[in-house]
Design a protein around this motif. Structure first.
Motif, PDB file in Angstrom:
ATOM      1  N   ARG A 108      10.875  -8.659  -2.128  1.00 21.99           N
ATOM      2  CA  ARG A 108      10.843  -7.728  -3.246  1.00 21.99           C
ATOM      3  C   ARG A 108       9.559  -6.894  -3.208  1.00 21.99           C
ATOM      4  N   CYS A 109       8.441  -7.575  -2.987  1.00 26.50           N
ATOM      5  CA  CYS A 109       7.141  -6.900  -2.984  1.00 26.50           C
ATOM      6  C   CYS A 109       7.074  -5.875  -1.853  1.00 26.50           C
ATOM      7  N   GLU A 110       7.556  -6.278  -0.665  1.00 29.62           N
ATOM      8  CA  GLU A 110       7.471  -5.377   0.488  1.00 29.62           C
ATOM      9  C   GLU A 110       8.410  -4.191   0.309  1.00 29.62           C
ATOM     10  N   HIS A 111       9.596  -4.482  -0.185  1.00 33.47           N
ATOM     11  CA  HIS A 111      10.584  -3.427  -0.353  1.00 33.47           C
ATOM     12  C   HIS A 111      10.077  -2.364  -1.337  1.00 33.47           C
ATOM     13  N   ALA A 112       9.531  -2.829  -2.466  1.00 28.17           N
ATOM     14  CA  ALA A 112       9.034  -1.889  -3.482  1.00 28.17           C
ATOM     15  C   ALA A 112       7.796  -1.146  -2.973  1.00 28.17           C
ATOM     16  N   TRP A 113       6.992  -1.847  -2.187  1.00 22.44           N
ATOM     17  CA  TRP A 113       5.762  -1.264  -1.639  1.00 22.44           C
ATOM     18  C   TRP A 113       6.044  -0.006  -0.821  1.00 22.44           C
ATOM     19  N   ARG A 114       7.189   0.021  -0.143  1.00 20.27           N
ATOM     20  CA  ARG A 114       7.506   1.197   0.680  1.00 20.27           C
ATOM     21  C   ARG A 114       7.524   2.478  -0.144  1.00 20.27           C
ATOM     22  N   GLN A 115       7.977   2.364  -1.410  1.00 24.44           N
ATOM     23  CA  GLN A 115       7.926   3.528  -2.291  1.00 24.44           C
ATOM     24  C   GLN A 115       6.594   3.603  -3.057  1.00 24.44           C
ATOM     25  N   GLN A 116       6.074   2.427  -3.441  1.00 26.92           N
ATOM     26  CA  GLN A 116       4.874   2.410  -4.279  1.00 26.92           C
ATOM     27  C   GLN A 116       3.647   2.931  -3.541  1.00 26.92           C
ATOM     28  N   ARG A 117       3.591   2.636  -2.233  1.00 23.54           N
ATOM     29  CA  ARG A 117       2.411   3.087  -1.503  1.00 23.54           C
ATOM     30  C   ARG A 117       2.306   4.603  -1.507  1.00 23.54           C
ATOM     31  N   PRO A 118       3.347   5.340  -1.043  1.00 24.71           N
ATOM     32  CA  PRO A 118       3.225   6.810  -1.101  1.00 24.71           C
ATOM     33  C   PRO A 118       2.992   7.327  -2.516  1.00 24.71           C
ATOM     34  N   ALA A 119       3.494   6.602  -3.525  1.00 22.90           N
ATOM     35  CA  ALA A 119       3.323   7.060  -4.914  1.00 22.90           C
ATOM     36  C   ALA A 119       1.980   6.624  -5.501  1.00 22.90           C
ATOM     37  N   ASN A 120       1.179   5.888  -4.707  1.00 19.47           N
ATOM     38  CA  ASN A 120      -0.141   5.406  -5.175  1.00 19.47           C
ATOM     39  C   ASN A 120      -0.011   4.556  -6.444  1.00 19.47           C
ATOM     40  N   ASP A 121       1.121   3.835  -6.552  1.00 16.06           N
ATOM     41  CA  ASP A 121       1.446   3.102  -7.778  1.00 16.06           C
ATOM     42  C   ASP A 121       0.875   1.678  -7.741  1.00 16.06           C
ATOM     43  N   TRP A 122      -0.395   1.559  -8.051  1.00 16.16           N
ATOM     44  CA  TRP A 122      -1.055   0.246  -8.013  1.00 16.16           C
ATOM     45  C   TRP A 122      -0.488  -0.709  -9.059  1.00 16.16           C
ATOM     46  N   GLN A 123      -0.236  -0.210 -10.260  1.00 15.29           N
ATOM     47  CA  GLN A 123       0.252  -1.093 -11.327  1.00 15.29           C
ATOM     48  C   GLN A 123       1.567  -1.761 -10.935  1.00 15.29           C
ATOM     49  N   GLY A 124       2.497  -0.946 -10.444  1.00 16.89           N
ATOM     50  CA  GLY A 124       3.792  -1.484 -10.030  1.00 16.89           C
ATOM     51  C   GLY A 124       3.625  -2.504  -8.923  1.00 16.89           C
ATOM     52  N   PHE A 125       2.781  -2.160  -7.958  1.00 12.87           N
ATOM     53  CA  PHE A 125       2.570  -3.048  -6.826  1.00 12.87           C
ATOM     54  C   PHE A 125       1.932  -4.363  -7.275  1.00 12.87           C
ATOM     55  N   ALA A 126       0.941  -4.265  -8.151  1.00 11.44           N
ATOM     56  CA  ALA A 126       0.198  -5.449  -8.592  1.00 11.44           C
ATOM     57  C   ALA A 126       1.131  -6.470  -9.255  1.00 11.44           C
ATOM     58  N   GLY A 399      -6.235   2.575   0.322  1.00 15.86           N
ATOM     59  CA  GLY A 399      -7.160   1.469   0.083  1.00 15.86           C
ATOM     60  C   GLY A 399      -6.394   0.165   0.189  1.00 15.86           C
ATOM     61  N   CYS A 400      -6.380  -0.569  -0.911  1.00 10.65           N
ATOM     62  CA  CYS A 400      -5.850  -1.930  -0.856  1.00 10.65           C
ATOM     63  C   CYS A 400      -4.331  -1.990  -0.765  1.00 10.65           C
ATOM     64  N   MET A 401      -3.660  -0.835  -0.752  1.00  5.59           N
ATOM     65  CA  MET A 401      -2.202  -0.849  -0.576  1.00  5.59           C
ATOM     66  C   MET A 401      -1.773  -0.404   0.822  1.00  5.59           C
ATOM     67  N   GLN A 402      -2.739  -0.269   1.736  1.00  6.89           N
ATOM     68  CA  GLN A 402      -2.386   0.307   3.044  1.00  6.89           C
ATOM     69  C   GLN A 402      -1.661  -0.661   3.964  1.00  6.89           C
ATOM     70  N   ASP A 403      -1.882  -1.952   3.826  1.00  5.05           N
ATOM     71  CA  ASP A 403      -1.319  -2.912   4.782  1.00  5.05           C
ATOM     72  C   ASP A 403      -0.078  -3.612   4.245  1.00  5.05           C
ATOM     73  N   ILE A 404       0.675  -4.161   5.163  1.00  9.07           N
ATOM     74  CA  ILE A 404       1.916  -4.848   4.799  1.00  9.07           C
ATOM     75  C   ILE A 404       1.693  -6.358   4.664  1.00  9.07           C
ATOM     76  N   HIS A 405       0.568  -6.878   5.161  1.00 10.81           N
ATOM     77  CA  HIS A 405       0.390  -8.329   5.301  1.00 10.81           C
ATOM     78  C   HIS A 405       0.507  -9.100   3.996  1.00 10.81           C
ATOM     79  N   TRP A 406      -0.179  -8.607   2.959  1.00  8.66           N
ATOM     80  CA  TRP A 406      -0.186  -9.370   1.704  1.00  8.66           C
ATOM     81  C   TRP A 406       1.158  -9.308   0.990  1.00  8.66           C
ATOM     82  N   THR A 407       1.946  -8.262   1.282  1.00 14.54           N
ATOM     83  CA  THR A 407       3.203  -8.096   0.544  1.00 14.54           C
ATOM     84  C   THR A 407       4.117  -9.304   0.677  1.00 14.54           C
ATOM     85  N   ASP A 408       4.145  -9.905   1.876  1.00 16.45           N
ATOM     86  CA  ASP A 408       4.996 -11.093   1.981  1.00 16.45           C
ATOM     87  C   ASP A 408       4.184 -12.378   2.133  1.00 16.45           C
TER      88      ASP A 408
END
Lengths: 493, 493
Positions: A108-126, A399-408
């Motif tokens: 779920r986190c990784e899937h949403a991150w694909r959209q959240q990263r370009p949108a700079n959406d830290w709140q959603g990602f967090a 910044g802290c949303m650039q990598d995929i590692h933490w997402t999963d």
């Protein structure tokens, strides 16, 4: 009568065959699969992974492991048994409900991150990341209790057996002292040098042919592997059939070229793992850091050396075409340019470790419970300012949303990049001692002695020795970060 | 409480997920895999197939099947249960030792055949084939006892549920009477016509682009499938992700083009199978012959019609280039040329059935035990002389060694090709009745009404109805070979 050890080898061979299918279907998903195949593929791979988990945690395994300890085994068999127990313990220790919950939260986190990263959406990602962190802490706690170590060390051990945060603190602590000033000196020095950028567009087919021809030079076995395209380059497949990927950009060809060289380093390790113990854990690559050491040996130690760059330049010209940027001096400067920036995967080898240390410090505190997800952006910015002089405030995307590692939840992975860089420098130095005419060999394109050394000292051993033993056997000492420092100073100062 | 029927749907969904992996790894083996991957891939797929067999023949299945018969099920569920029982029975009835022995003998025979065929080595081939025939007879005997039918009918039923050799004798018996004289008349007639062959070379990339553009016209969903290259063209993958292949020859582009159209027919069936019953047998294609009817509908009925050939000609010119051979009349003649020859896969639709009847008559006698492997060449030659006037004496390579089907014991498969051709003609006639302006629709490229008809009458039903019911619902009558005869007469006389 079949011994317990034989029962185990049979079981692990079976598991390896299922891993083969998982590796190929996984590669296909990244390289070939059309979008509509995604859901069915995900379900098929999940079904396979449930099966693999159930085979590995079957009630018969533990008694076999215990009984095999008492059987008469040679050194390789004993090493294999050690790796079997490790694999079993890592799988069996976690309740199935946690494995499943983590897998769902990670997807779920990784899937949403694909959209959240370009949108700079830290709140959603967090919001999603908090769930991943919560479950990763639970996993860490269970593993820590079993291993008798700290939570973070327990996760680190999954990727890098035997490594501890105490040792990392030593290694990275020194690095943190000397690297930032060294980086500044190098940037200062390079400011004096003019570098001309090659001007595209560079046809993708030409870039592909260039990559293939360099893979040939680097000894990639095309009878047992392929080069394809994926959004994120990787080395996949199985040792008998290694699949590496890259991505092309028509405006710039050096990234794809160096990416291919990097993955070729991974691939040669895989292609030359021992064949004598098919399907056994002892025949697998030693660890994540040792794997990375092979890709960085190929890319950073070998290919970015002035001699090797001059060796491949004629191939670059043949495939890409001539141009004033492609004279020998400029080509070396292009590939040894140091330029601190936001993005880890685009970083040069001098600033790269600072990206890793920053992540290591944050993820360790996160798993320990010393900080929470909300604290990440401020810490990220503070460390980027300190290590690289870069302001990341409000820029979560880079910044802290650039990598995929933490997402999963792959906490404990990041340090292996820099451990790999250190091992690579130490190994290259050992090759230099073994081959006094190394520079000459590279300049004339006679790379076989280098590969033979790697084969004899690293590749052929699989997981027969511990990482420490392997490195001591190969270089005469345990991991020594001084080689990395000297390498950077010699190349860049 | 979970019903027996639910237990079964869960099990079959699991099996479908493993079949997904097998389909993708199998596709990869034919299209992507480098040679050195072969052994490990074979072992991985064999391991998976052992697993699938053990899931399907688990002791719990039979009681579930029996219990589910008593449960309250709707029509689709009942059809699904019927297909489940069929799958279970086909798998469970054979002893594992026979399955394994047949798999080994089949692999050996096929592997050796790859060298023996070019070497025209009948003796060597016959030795291996005898073992395959012996084991296939055992399999046939076991299935025959269970089904209460003849040995050959039992094998036929595996590919074409409900079909019998008594019915085939009727269908093919008539064909054998009228086809050879019709063929002679057509050949006679075409001898008067001059046909100009397009002159190559034809770049492979241009052929590929042509294939892709025709696939688009034929409604292939590229979001859920791909076109690639393999030595033997096929349609593979899974309904969510259909993989078709072709092979290219720089000297001649029509074979690859028509091959792509043929596989697109298979692909559209797969891509439009019902989505409502994921992983269930009732959602699978009805039978081998119905599958072939869809590819032949697309290739023979639709694409080789004069209207459709004229529709795609501009695309051919766009991708292949202009040429005197590519005027409308000549292009139609090229694609409707009838020329009896040695090789089944190269045969036109008029002579094709004779190749099939010949094989049917031989394989039926072989399985019945009326003839032995040694008798094949003489029978082959006799029938080729009788049906096509062709002498095959001493030419095993282009005679009885040309096909791959018998090498691994797929006896009972060949008839489905000609059944498919007959179904295709009957379906096309039904479409004509439903769409009186069909010729006009094709000429103007408005093919959607045709595809909608196929979707409503064939594709969306999966295996919900028996083949006979399906065809009766779609066309108003059971299989009637007269449509095929009329089709040939109208097109070629």
């Amino acid at each position: 009568m079949t011994s317990a050890y034989q029962q185990l080898t049979h079981t692990f061979q079976r598991l390896a065959r299922f891993s083969h299918l998982s590796a190929i279907a996984g590669w296909d998903m990244q390289t070939m699969m059309p979008p509509a195949g995604s859901q069915a593929r995900g379900e098929a791979l999940a079904e396979l992974s449930v099966l693999q988990h159930s085979i590995l945690t079957d009630a018969a395994i533990k008694p076999w492991l215990d009984a095999a300890e008492q059987e008469s085994l040679d050194d390789v068999q004993r090493a294999n048994l050690h790796e079997m127990r490790r694999a079993w313990q890592q799988a069996a220790i976690l309740p199935a409900s946690l494995v499943e919950a983590k897998s769902i939260a990670g997807s779920r986190c990784e899937h949403a991150w694909r959209q959240q990263r370009p949108a700079n959406d830290w709140q959603g990602f967090a919001t999603n990341l908090k769930e991943v962190v919560k479950l990763s802490r639970q996993e860490a706690e269970i593993r820590a209790q079993a291993n008798g170590c700290s939570r973070y060390d327990a996760l680190l051990d999954v990727f890098e057996p035997g490594m501890t945060s105490a040792r990392l603190d030593e290694l990275f602590g020194a690095l943190k002292q000397w690297l930032p000033p060294l980086l500044q000196r190098i940037v200062e020095k390079q400011r004096q040098e003019s570098v001309e950028q090659p001007v595209g567009p560079f046809a993708i087919e030409s870039q592909r042919q260039l990559g293939l021809s360099i893979m040939q030079v680097l000894g990639f076995d095309f009878n047992a592997g392929r080069l394809d395209v994926s959004a994120h380059p990787f080395c996949g497949g199985v040792p008998e059939d290694v699949r590496i990927t890259t991505r092309y950009n028509e405006k710039e060809f050096l990234s794809a070229m160096m990416g291919v060289i990097h993955e070729t380093g991974h691939a040669r390790y895989e292609q030359n793992l021992p064949k004598s113990w098919p399907g056994q854990p002892v025949a697998l690559a030693r660890s994540t850091a040792i794997h990375e050491s092979q890709s960085l040996f190929m890319e950073m130690q070998l290919a970015r050396s002035a001699e090797c760059l001059q060796l491949i330049l004629p191939q670059v010209i043949r495939h890409i075409g001539e141009g004033t940027a492609l004279n020998a001096n400029n080509f070396v400067r292009l590939n040894q340019r140091v330029k601190p920036g936001f993005i880890r995967v685009d970083a040069d080898e001098v600033s790269y470790p600072t990206h890793v240390i920053l992540r290591y410090e944050i993820e360790r505190a996160l798993i320990a419970g010393d900080i929470e997800v909300e604290d990440i952006p401020a810490l990220w910015d503070e460390k980027m300012q300190r290590y690289l002089g870069i302001d990341t405030r409000g820029n979560y995307r880079d910044g802290c949303m650039q990598d995929i590692h933490w997402t999963d939840g792959a906490f404990g992975y990041f340090p292996t990049y820099t451990l790999g860089a250190m091992y690579a420098a130490q190994l290259f130095q050992a090759v230099k001692r073994a081959l006094p005419d190394l520079t000459q060999l590279i300049a004339t394109g006679d790379l076989q002695p280098i590969f033979s050394w790697l084969e004899q000292n690293i590749w052929q051993h699989g997981s027969r020795f511990s990482t420490r033993q392997l490195i001591e056997n190969a270089t005469g000492e345990d991991l020594n970060p001084e080689y990395f420092r000297r390498h950077l100073e010699q190349r860049y100062l």
